[in-house]
Design a protein around this motif. Structure first.
Motif, mmCIF file in Angstrom:
data_model
loop_
_atom_site.group_PDB
_atom_site.id
_atom_site.type_symbol
_atom_site.label_atom_id
_atom_site.label_comp_id
_atom_site.label_asym_id
_atom_site.label_seq_id
_atom_site.Cartn_x
_atom_site.Cartn_y
_atom_site.Cartn_z
ATOM 1 N N ARG A 144 15.358 1.142 -14.336
ATOM 2 C CA ARG A 144 16.485 0.338 -13.862
ATOM 3 C C ARG A 144 17.043 -0.363 -15.085
ATOM 4 N NH1 ARG A 144 17.877 -4.568 -12.267
ATOM 5 N NH2 ARG A 144 15.865 -5.445 -12.838
ATOM 6 N N ARG A 145 18.179 0.134 -15.555
ATOM 7 C CA ARG A 145 18.664 -0.275 -16.870
ATOM 8 C C ARG A 145 19.044 -1.760 -16.927
ATOM 9 N NH1 ARG A 145 17.432 1.049 -21.803
ATOM 10 N NH2 ARG A 145 19.093 0.532 -23.256
ATOM 11 N N GLY A 146 19.427 -2.311 -15.784
ATOM 12 C CA GLY A 146 19.854 -3.702 -15.771
ATOM 13 C C GLY A 146 18.770 -4.694 -16.111
ATOM 14 N N ARG A 147 17.512 -4.266 -16.116
ATOM 15 C CA ARG A 147 16.436 -5.211 -16.405
ATOM 16 C C ARG A 147 16.470 -5.727 -17.836
ATOM 17 N NH1 ARG A 147 10.965 -1.431 -16.471
ATOM 18 N NH2 ARG A 147 11.615 0.075 -18.053
ATOM 19 N N TRP A 148 17.153 -5.019 -18.727
ATOM 20 C CA TRP A 148 17.216 -5.427 -20.123
ATOM 21 C C TRP A 148 18.338 -6.409 -20.408
ATOM 22 C CZ3 TRP A 148 13.306 -4.124 -23.239
ATOM 23 C CH2 TRP A 148 12.522 -3.030 -22.885
ATOM 24 N N GLY A 149 19.406 -6.384 -19.587
ATOM 25 C CA GLY A 149 20.608 -7.115 -19.959
ATOM 26 C C GLY A 149 21.329 -6.366 -21.088
ATOM 27 N N GLY A 150 22.560 -6.738 -21.331
ATOM 28 C CA GLY A 150 23.304 -6.119 -22.427
ATOM 29 C C GLY A 150 24.117 -4.906 -22.040
ATOM 30 N N ASP A 151 23.819 -4.281 -20.909
ATOM 31 C CA ASP A 151 24.616 -3.151 -20.426
ATOM 32 C C ASP A 151 25.451 -3.600 -19.230
ATOM 33 O OD1 ASP A 151 23.679 -1.083 -22.155
ATOM 34 O OD2 ASP A 151 21.810 -1.021 -21.015
ATOM 35 N N ALA A 152 26.690 -3.161 -19.190
ATOM 36 C CA ALA A 152 27.568 -3.518 -18.064
ATOM 37 C C ALA A 152 27.313 -2.545 -16.910
ATOM 38 C CB ALA A 152 29.032 -3.476 -18.498
ATOM 39 N N VAL A 153 26.144 -2.704 -16.277
ATOM 40 C CA VAL A 153 25.769 -1.832 -15.175
ATOM 41 C C VAL A 153 25.322 -2.685 -13.992
ATOM 42 C CG1 VAL A 153 25.101 0.077 -16.684
ATOM 43 C CG2 VAL A 153 23.383 -1.630 -16.018
ATOM 44 N N SER A 154 25.353 -2.093 -12.814
ATOM 45 C CA SER A 154 24.937 -2.815 -11.616
ATOM 46 C C SER A 154 23.415 -2.907 -11.556
ATOM 47 C CB SER A 154 25.476 -2.114 -10.370
ATOM 48 O OG SER A 154 24.854 -0.851 -10.224
ATOM 49 N N GLU A 155 22.916 -3.732 -10.653
ATOM 50 C CA GLU A 155 21.474 -3.951 -10.530
ATOM 51 C C GLU A 155 20.733 -2.694 -10.082
ATOM 52 O OE1 GLU A 155 19.512 -6.575 -11.237
ATOM 53 O OE2 GLU A 155 21.231 -7.525 -12.189
ATOM 54 N N GLY A 156 21.418 -1.779 -9.410
ATOM 55 C CA GLY A 156 20.763 -0.562 -8.939
ATOM 56 C C GLY A 156 20.959 0.644 -9.839
ATOM 57 N N PHE A 157 21.471 0.425 -11.038
ATOM 58 C CA PHE A 157 21.770 1.528 -11.956
ATOM 59 C C PHE A 157 20.478 2.120 -12.519
ATOM 60 C CE2 PHE A 157 22.619 3.365 -16.099
ATOM 61 C CZ PHE A 157 23.814 4.048 -15.935
ATOM 62 N N ILE A 158 20.366 3.444 -12.461
ATOM 63 C CA ILE A 158 19.190 4.166 -12.954
ATOM 64 C C ILE A 158 19.606 5.083 -14.104
ATOM 65 C CG2 ILE A 158 17.377 5.836 -12.417
ATOM 66 C CD1 ILE A 158 16.939 3.256 -10.955
ATOM 67 N N ARG A 159 18.871 4.997 -15.209
ATOM 68 C CA ARG A 159 19.010 5.995 -16.270
ATOM 69 C C ARG A 159 17.778 6.888 -16.218
ATOM 70 N NH1 ARG A 159 18.943 4.358 -22.534
ATOM 71 N NH2 ARG A 159 16.714 4.213 -22.072
ATOM 72 N N LEU A 160 18.001 8.151 -15.944
ATOM 73 C CA LEU A 160 16.927 9.127 -15.789
ATOM 74 C C LEU A 160 16.943 10.087 -16.977
ATOM 75 C CD1 LEU A 160 14.778 10.763 -14.174
ATOM 76 C CD2 LEU A 160 16.696 11.896 -13.020
ATOM 77 N N SER A 161 15.822 10.181 -17.656
ATOM 78 C CA SER A 161 15.664 11.139 -18.746
ATOM 79 C C SER A 161 14.822 12.302 -18.243
ATOM 80 C CB SER A 161 14.980 10.475 -19.946
ATOM 81 O OG SER A 161 14.671 11.436 -20.943
ATOM 82 N N VAL A 162 15.416 13.474 -18.206
ATOM 83 C CA VAL A 162 14.770 14.655 -17.641
ATOM 84 C C VAL A 162 13.887 15.306 -18.700
ATOM 85 C CG1 VAL A 162 15.177 16.944 -16.668
ATOM 86 C CG2 VAL A 162 16.634 15.014 -16.007
ATOM 87 N N GLY A 163 12.623 15.519 -18.347
ATOM 88 C CA GLY A 163 11.668 16.108 -19.267
ATOM 89 C C GLY A 163 11.553 17.610 -19.121
ATOM 90 N N ALA A 164 10.376 18.124 -19.470
ATOM 91 C CA ALA A 164 10.164 19.575 -19.498
ATOM 92 C C ALA A 164 9.294 20.066 -18.351
ATOM 93 C CB ALA A 164 9.538 19.973 -20.832
ATOM 94 N N GLU A 165 9.155 19.245 -17.312
ATOM 95 C CA GLU A 165 8.390 19.689 -16.141
ATOM 96 C C GLU A 165 9.098 20.864 -15.452
ATOM 97 O OE1 GLU A 165 7.839 15.245 -16.745
ATOM 98 O OE2 GLU A 165 9.582 16.572 -16.520
ATOM 99 N N ASP A 166 8.372 21.542 -14.573
ATOM 100 C CA ASP A 166 9.015 22.587 -13.786
ATOM 101 C C ASP A 166 10.160 21.972 -12.973
ATOM 102 O OD1 ASP A 166 7.519 24.889 -14.485
ATOM 103 O OD2 ASP A 166 5.866 24.178 -13.248
ATOM 104 N N PRO A 167 11.334 22.569 -13.029
ATOM 105 C CA PRO A 167 12.488 21.978 -12.346
ATOM 106 C C PRO A 167 12.249 21.736 -10.862
ATOM 107 C CG PRO A 167 13.184 23.759 -13.797
ATOM 108 C CD PRO A 167 11.698 23.781 -13.788
ATOM 109 N N GLU A 168 11.622 22.695 -10.180
ATOM 110 C CA GLU A 168 11.387 22.542 -8.748
ATOM 111 C C GLU A 168 10.505 21.335 -8.451
ATOM 112 O OE1 GLU A 168 10.726 25.208 -10.537
ATOM 113 O OE2 GLU A 168 12.275 26.663 -9.933
ATOM 114 N N ASP A 169 9.486 21.134 -9.282
ATOM 115 C CA ASP A 169 8.584 20.001 -9.075
ATOM 116 C C ASP A 169 9.301 18.675 -9.300
ATOM 117 O OD1 ASP A 169 6.553 21.803 -8.587
ATOM 118 O OD2 ASP A 169 5.786 21.738 -10.642
ATOM 119 N N LEU A 170 10.119 18.624 -10.344
ATOM 120 C CA LEU A 170 10.812 17.379 -10.662
ATOM 121 C C LEU A 170 11.839 17.025 -9.590
ATOM 122 C CD1 LEU A 170 11.156 15.076 -12.671
ATOM 123 C CD2 LEU A 170 12.785 16.501 -13.934
ATOM 124 N N VAL A 171 12.624 18.007 -9.167
ATOM 125 C CA VAL A 171 13.611 17.756 -8.112
ATOM 126 C C VAL A 171 12.909 17.308 -6.837
ATOM 127 C CG1 VAL A 171 15.293 18.847 -6.585
ATOM 128 C CG2 VAL A 171 15.370 19.301 -9.053
#
Length: 382
Positions: free
Chosen positions: A343-370
């Motif tokens: 939840r990016r808003g926990r840091w402050g400094g970004d103009a985002v809402s409280e529910g904003f999520i930044r998701l970094s997609v890794g190398a897991e199997d796509p089906e498992d991650l979805v």
């Protein structure tokens, strides 16, 4: 141009990444020499040669810098690359080596959340700072008379994209230098120097190295005089990479193409799945054909990155979602082989809402991650 350079300019990204920066083969020597731990080097007589003192240069940096340069500017011999202790060290080196009191710097208003601290420091030194959003090439509106234009495309965390070629042409017409933060794209997704920028700057902490175990930054530039100033700043400040970090980074680059291809493809699948969820709003991923940035991104990017951003209805909802995830770690940063989200808003400094999520997609199997993401969304709906 040498025959070897011409050959390197023709190979694909995978071949280039695997072989980037390797020294000429020597019988009985390792193909990638281990890290050189040295504060000083044998130096009898006059000061000559490349390696004199550990703050100035190091053979392990040299190989990594060569590798990054081969990715950022294939086939170019006029590009210099310098590695730093972190992405912020690299950013600071460009800004503070190129501007002085009375100059004007243009920054993105929606860029990395540490940029406001950079702005405060620039202003304390008598530099005028103007800001405008990345989207819509809005920085053009405040460009007049600037010494340096700083671009971040795609922007972090909002994933807006600007037309780098257009902004570079306008900047250069007015005598303005252009630096592009290439962290989110990596040199396999975008090459700012080929788009005309004077500097390509990135945090190697993120997808370039991809394992969450190295802090690193780099600057690649085309102008020898400008890069000499960046090098001088590194020496004065001492913002140098440790040899072990540099060696780990170089080793990791060999798998960059595999990671980038897998993570980009999975990120698109994740974005397509999230688009179908009614509780998700503000979904951004430049690879989606209907994303506001897709048209420009498709002209200047060859891969769209591993970060997807979206908004859930509230802070509580977002926190429940993050807690319900099993394959995604609640952590900052991005680009690693293990998926992370925050939840990016926990840091402050970004103009985002409280529910904003930044998701970094890794190398897991796509089906498992979805499946994990959709299950967590279901679990957090109550």
């Amino acid at each position: 141009m040498s025959d070897a350079t011409e050959y390197e300019g023709r190979v694909g990204d995978g071949t280039r990444a695997v072989r980037a920066g390797l020294p000429e083969p020597v019988k009985h020597e390792p193909t990638l020499p281990g890290p050189v731990f040295a504060a000083h080097f044998h130096l009898p007589g006059e000061v000559t040669g490349p390696y004199t003192y550990g703050r100035d240069d190091n053979p392990t940096w040299t190989l990594l810098e060569r590798a990054v340069g081969e990715l950022e500017a294939p086939g170019r011999e006029d590009v210099e690359t310098l590695v730093f202790a972190s992405g912020m060290a690299a950013i600071s080196a460009v800004l503070f080596s190129q501007v002085r009191a009375g100059d004007v710097v243009v920054l993105p208003s929606d860029g990395y959340q540490v940029l406001p601290l950079v702005r405060a420091q620039l202003e304390a030194y008598g530099v005028e700072v103007r800001t405008a959003p990345t989207g819509g090439d809005a920085q053009l509106e405040v460009l007049a008379g600037a010494r340096l234009l700083w671009l971040e495309s795609p922007s972090n965390p909002g994933l807006d994209v600007c037309d780098i070629r257009r902004l570079v042409e306008a900047a250069h017409a007015g005598g303005t230098l252009v630096a592009v933060d290439n962290t989110l794209a990596t040199p396999l997704g975008q090459r700012p120097l080929e788009l005309g920028a004077d500097f390509s700057v990135a945090s190697g902490t993120k997808q370039l190295t991809g394992h969450g175990d190295v802090l690193l930054g780099y600057v690649a530039g085309r102008d020898a005089e400008a890069m000499a100033a960046v090098r001088r700043w590194r020496k004065v400040v001492g913002a140098i990479s440790g040899p072990m970090e540099a060696w780990l980074a170089h080793r990791s680059i060999a798998t960059l193409h595999l990671r980038v291809d897998r993570q980009s493809a999975t990120a698109l699948r994740v974005a397509e799945a999230l688009r179908e969820r009614p509780e998700v709003s503000g979904l951004r991923y430049p690879g989606l054909p209907d994303d506001p940035s897709h048209k420009i991104a498709s002209r200047q990017m060859s891969r769209y990155g591993c970060v997807v951003s979206f908004t859930l209805p509230s802070r509580v909802h977002a926190e429940r979602f993050l807690e319900a995830l099993r394959l995604v770690e609640d952590a900052t940063s991005f680009g690693g082989v293990r998926s992370t989200a925050e939840r990016r808003g926990r840091w402050g400094g970004d103009a985002v809402s409280e529910g904003f999520i930044r998701l970094s997609v890794g190398a897991e199997d796509p089906e498992d991650l979805v499946a994990d993401l959709l299950r967590a969304l279901d679990a957090s709906a109550g």
